[in-house]
Design a protein around this motif. Structure first.
Motif, PDB file in Angstrom:
ATOM      1  N   VAL A  80       0.837  -1.204   0.000  1.00  0.00           N
ATOM      2  CA  VAL A  80       0.000   0.000   0.000  1.00  0.00           C
ATOM      3  C   VAL A  80       0.874   1.257   0.000  1.00  0.00           C
ATOM      4  CG1 VAL A  80      -0.217   0.039   2.539  1.00  0.00           C
ATOM      5  CG2 VAL A  80      -1.958   1.140   1.099  1.00  0.00           C
ATOM      6  N   PRO A  81       0.629   2.199  -0.909  1.00  0.00           N
ATOM      7  CA  PRO A  81       1.418   3.434  -0.922  1.00  0.00           C
ATOM      8  C   PRO A  81       1.211   4.210   0.380  1.00  0.00           C
ATOM      9  CG  PRO A  81       0.216   3.157  -2.992  1.00  0.00           C
ATOM     10  CD  PRO A  81      -0.315   2.130  -2.044  1.00  0.00           C
ATOM     11  N   PRO A  82       2.242   4.841   0.892  1.00  0.00           N
ATOM     12  CA  PRO A  82       2.122   5.565   2.163  1.00  0.00           C
ATOM     13  C   PRO A  82       0.975   6.574   2.190  1.00  0.00           C
ATOM     14  CG  PRO A  82       4.427   5.303   1.622  1.00  0.00           C
ATOM     15  CD  PRO A  82       3.652   4.789   0.435  1.00  0.00           C
ATOM     16  N   LYS A  83       0.790   7.353   1.124  1.00  0.00           N
ATOM     17  CA  LYS A  83      -0.285   8.341   1.107  1.00  0.00           C
ATOM     18  C   LYS A  83      -1.648   7.658   1.133  1.00  0.00           C
ATOM     19  CE  LYS A  83      -1.884  12.592   0.638  1.00  0.00           C
ATOM     20  NZ  LYS A  83      -3.322  12.371   0.481  1.00  0.00           N
ATOM     21  N   ALA A  84      -1.792   6.558   0.409  1.00  0.00           N
ATOM     22  CA  ALA A  84      -3.071   5.839   0.391  1.00  0.00           C
ATOM     23  C   ALA A  84      -3.388   5.285   1.778  1.00  0.00           C
ATOM     24  CB  ALA A  84      -3.025   4.713  -0.648  1.00  0.00           C
ATOM     25  N   VAL A 116      -1.286  -0.939  12.590  1.00  0.00           N
ATOM     26  CA  VAL A 116      -0.231   0.027  12.289  1.00  0.00           C
ATOM     27  C   VAL A 116       1.130  -0.662  12.250  1.00  0.00           C
ATOM     28  CG1 VAL A 116       0.986   2.076  13.137  1.00  0.00           C
ATOM     29  CG2 VAL A 116      -1.523   1.975  13.230  1.00  0.00           C
ATOM     30  N   HIS A 117       1.395  -1.496  13.241  1.00  0.00           N
ATOM     31  CA  HIS A 117       2.672  -2.206  13.301  1.00  0.00           C
ATOM     32  C   HIS A 117       2.836  -3.107  12.074  1.00  0.00           C
ATOM     33  CE1 HIS A 117       5.789  -4.983  14.781  1.00  0.00           C
ATOM     34  NE2 HIS A 117       6.132  -4.024  15.625  1.00  0.00           N
ATOM     35  N   GLY A 118       1.748  -3.787  11.674  1.00  0.00           N
ATOM     36  CA  GLY A 118       1.814  -4.686  10.526  1.00  0.00           C
ATOM     37  C   GLY A 118       2.135  -3.965   9.235  1.00  0.00           C
ATOM     38  N   GLU A 127      13.418   3.253   4.187  1.00  0.00           N
ATOM     39  CA  GLU A 127      12.878   4.446   3.536  1.00  0.00           C
ATOM     40  C   GLU A 127      11.358   4.391   3.470  1.00  0.00           C
ATOM     41  OE1 GLU A 127      14.610   5.308  -0.222  1.00  0.00           O
ATOM     42  OE2 GLU A 127      16.659   5.415   0.563  1.00  0.00           O
ATOM     43  N   ARG A 128      10.818   3.212   3.164  1.00  0.00           N
ATOM     44  CA  ARG A 128       9.358   3.071   3.125  1.00  0.00           C
ATOM     45  C   ARG A 128       8.771   3.263   4.525  1.00  0.00           C
ATOM     46  NH1 ARG A 128       4.752   0.973   0.831  1.00  0.00           N
ATOM     47  NH2 ARG A 128       3.512  -0.405   2.143  1.00  0.00           N
ATOM     48  N   ARG A 129       9.422   2.709   5.539  1.00  0.00           N
ATOM     49  CA  ARG A 129       8.932   2.849   6.913  1.00  0.00           C
ATOM     50  C   ARG A 129       8.872   4.326   7.312  1.00  0.00           C
ATOM     51  NH1 ARG A 129      12.314  -0.290   9.313  1.00  0.00           N
ATOM     52  NH2 ARG A 129      13.740   1.235  10.236  1.00  0.00           N
ATOM     53  N   ILE A 130       9.909   5.070   6.979  1.00  0.00           N
ATOM     54  CA  ILE A 130       9.939   6.495   7.309  1.00  0.00           C
ATOM     55  C   ILE A 130       8.818   7.233   6.587  1.00  0.00           C
ATOM     56  CG2 ILE A 130      11.266   8.618   6.999  1.00  0.00           C
ATOM     57  CD1 ILE A 130      13.805   6.927   7.501  1.00  0.00           C
ATOM     58  N   GLU A 131       8.626   6.917   5.301  1.00  0.00           N
ATOM     59  CA  GLU A 131       7.590   7.598   4.526  1.00  0.00           C
ATOM     60  C   GLU A 131       6.200   7.259   5.054  1.00  0.00           C
ATOM     61  OE1 GLU A 131       6.262   8.325  -0.146  1.00  0.00           O
ATOM     62  OE2 GLU A 131       7.942   6.996   0.335  1.00  0.00           O
ATOM     63  N   LEU A 132       5.981   6.001   5.433  1.00  0.00           N
ATOM     64  CA  LEU A 132       4.697   5.598   6.012  1.00  0.00           C
ATOM     65  C   LEU A 132       4.405   6.394   7.283  1.00  0.00           C
ATOM     66  CD1 LEU A 132       5.005   1.726   5.549  1.00  0.00           C
ATOM     67  CD2 LEU A 132       3.119   3.109   4.624  1.00  0.00           C
ATOM     68  N   LEU A 133       5.400   6.494   8.152  1.00  0.00           N
ATOM     69  CA  LEU A 133       5.203   7.210   9.418  1.00  0.00           C
ATOM     70  C   LEU A 133       5.017   8.711   9.196  1.00  0.00           C
ATOM     71  CD1 LEU A 133       7.847   5.289  11.558  1.00  0.00           C
ATOM     72  CD2 LEU A 133       5.367   5.253  11.892  1.00  0.00           C
ATOM     73  N   GLN A 134       5.746   9.267   8.238  1.00  0.00           N
ATOM     74  CA  GLN A 134       5.597  10.692   7.948  1.00  0.00           C
ATOM     75  C   GLN A 134       4.201  10.999   7.415  1.00  0.00           C
ATOM     76  OE1 GLN A 134       8.891  11.287   5.257  1.00  0.00           O
ATOM     77  NE2 GLN A 134      10.268  11.967   6.891  1.00  0.00           N
ATOM     78  N   HIS A 141      -6.219  13.267  11.925  1.00  0.00           N
ATOM     79  CA  HIS A 141      -6.673  11.918  12.282  1.00  0.00           C
ATOM     80  C   HIS A 141      -5.488  10.998  12.540  1.00  0.00           C
ATOM     81  CE1 HIS A 141      -6.408  11.598   7.764  1.00  0.00           C
ATOM     82  NE2 HIS A 141      -5.837  10.456   8.084  1.00  0.00           N
ATOM     83  N   GLY A 142      -4.366  11.219  11.845  1.00  0.00           N
ATOM     84  CA  GLY A 142      -3.178  10.413  12.095  1.00  0.00           C
ATOM     85  C   GLY A 142      -2.626  10.643  13.488  1.00  0.00           C
ATOM     86  N   ALA A 143      -2.611  11.913  13.921  1.00  0.00           N
ATOM     87  CA  ALA A 143      -2.157  12.225  15.281  1.00  0.00           C
ATOM     88  C   ALA A 143      -3.033  11.517  16.310  1.00  0.00           C
ATOM     89  CB  ALA A 143      -2.184  13.732  15.513  1.00  0.00           C
ATOM     90  N   THR A 144      -4.338  11.448  16.041  1.00  0.00           N
ATOM     91  CA  THR A 144      -5.242  10.765  16.962  1.00  0.00           C
ATOM     92  C   THR A 144      -4.985   9.269  16.970  1.00  0.00           C
ATOM     93  OG1 THR A 144      -6.929  12.461  16.541  1.00  0.00           O
ATOM     94  CG2 THR A 144      -7.661  10.439  17.605  1.00  0.00           C
ATOM     95  N   VAL A 145      -4.718   8.696  15.806  1.00  0.00           N
ATOM     96  CA  VAL A 145      -4.411   7.259  15.729  1.00  0.00           C
ATOM     97  C   VAL A 145      -3.215   6.926  16.605  1.00  0.00           C
ATOM     98  CG1 VAL A 145      -3.472   5.458  14.220  1.00  0.00           C
ATOM     99  CG2 VAL A 145      -5.447   6.795  13.470  1.00  0.00           C
ATOM    100  N   PHE A 146      -2.135   7.692  16.472  1.00  0.00           N
ATOM    101  CA  PHE A 146      -0.943   7.408  17.280  1.00  0.00           C
ATOM    102  C   PHE A 146      -1.200   7.682  18.761  1.00  0.00           C
ATOM    103  CE2 PHE A 146       1.186   7.792  13.111  1.00  0.00           C
ATOM    104  CZ  PHE A 146       1.890   6.592  13.129  1.00  0.00           C
ATOM    105  N   ALA A 147      -1.988   8.703  19.065  1.00  0.00           N
ATOM    106  CA  ALA A 147      -2.313   8.971  20.465  1.00  0.00           C
ATOM    107  C   ALA A 147      -3.080   7.808  21.087  1.00  0.00           C
ATOM    108  CB  ALA A 147      -3.137  10.262  20.575  1.00  0.00           C
ATOM    109  N   ILE A 148      -3.946   7.173  20.300  1.00  0.00           N
ATOM    110  CA  ILE A 148      -4.662   5.986  20.795  1.00  0.00           C
ATOM    111  C   ILE A 148      -3.663   4.901  21.182  1.00  0.00           C
ATOM    112  CG2 ILE A 148      -6.172   4.073  20.093  1.00  0.00           C
ATOM    113  CD1 ILE A 148      -7.675   6.142  18.331  1.00  0.00           C
TER     114      ILE A 148
END
Length: 265
Positions: A80-84, A116-118, A127-134, A141-148
């Motif tokens: 899955v592309p990071p943006k998608a 998320v871990h998967g 490089e893909r891991r960094i782009e996914l996290l960025q 909504h991403g900030a909320t996901v990580f806060a959860i």
């Protein structure tokens, strides 16, 4: 058939494959959707899967990916592309049963961590891991996901926040509790200072930046009242549910300015 001919044929088939996968996912046939991905990859290469995943509606991607975690093999998880993926996270709360949010919020949060871990650690591509996290942490909504996720181990997250401020890039994921969440938190902080800060402030909304958290200590007893505001797992789950966009609108990046403190300069 030459590689070029195979590529051209694959591109011609992409709209049909996108429709097929969407219909299968919406019908609940995730395994058949994965079979369609696998067949496309065999015939046209991984690029076909990547292209389809980049054109699927994000709510369909959320439905599909929510059925997999690190324990289940999935081409979609690996490609899955990071943006998608980041866009799909805006819809993932819509896949949760209403009663579970109220009755067993930790179970949902643990399943979200597995998801998320998967995705983030599906392979060894740094490089893909960094782009996914960025990408994932660049939205509200991403900030909320990580806060959860952090809400499952808030004491260790605060401990890490202090370590990151003092050690910068030399920080490790070693904490007093050895939580599985700690390595993900460190990788997020290294991938996106702003994303890390945003997720912390989503969990601890009374603070303006992580430097203010350096000397804060949470009580050892989780049932003991915290001396400052901390959103609970349940509260954050409901918060993410309220952030689910209408299917007629697309999630957008927040215009909120960076809150970073240049921790890795």
């Amino acid at each position: 058939m030459s590689d070029q001919e195979s590529s051209d044929a694959g591109k011609a088939n992409l709209p049909a494959l996108t429709r097929q996968v969407s219909e299968l996912v919406l019908a609940g046939s995730l395994e058949h959707a994965e079979e369609a991905f696998s067949q496309a990859a065999d015939e046209h290469g991984d690029y076909a899967v990547v292209e389809v995943l980049s054109t699927l509606p994000p709510q369909v991607t959320a439905l599909h990916l929510s059925g997999f975690d690190g324990a289940k093999t999935s081409l979609a998880t690996m490609l899955v592309p990071p943006k998608a993926w980041a866009d799909s996270l805006a819809y993932i709360a819509a896949t949760w049963p209403d009663n579970l949010i109220e009755d067993d919020p930790e179970r949902i949060a643990e399943n979200l961590f597995n998801h998320v871990h998967g995705i983030v650690y599906a392979n060894d591509d740094e490089e893909r891991r960094i782009e996914l996290l960025q990408e994932a942490s660049a939205t509200d909504h991403g900030a909320t996901v990580f806060a959860i996720l952090w809400s499952l181990a808030p004491k260790e997250i605060l401990e890490l926040a202090g370590e990151i401020l003092s050690k910068g890039r030399y920080v490790t994921a070693q904490t007093s509790g050895d939580s599985d969440i700690a390595p993900l938190a460190v990788d997020l902080a290294k991938a996106s200072e702003d994303g890390w800060e945003r997720s912390l402030l989503e969990l601890f909304p009374e603070f303006r930046h992580s430097a203010e958290m350096a000397d804060v200590e949470l009580p050892d007893d989780p049932d003991e009242e915290s001396p400052f505001m901390q959103r609970s797992t349940r509260e954050l789950l409901y918060r993410l549910r309220k952030q689910v966009p209408s299917v007629r609108s697309m999630p957008r990046r927040s215009a909120r300015r960076s809150l970073g403190t240049d921790i890795f300069s």
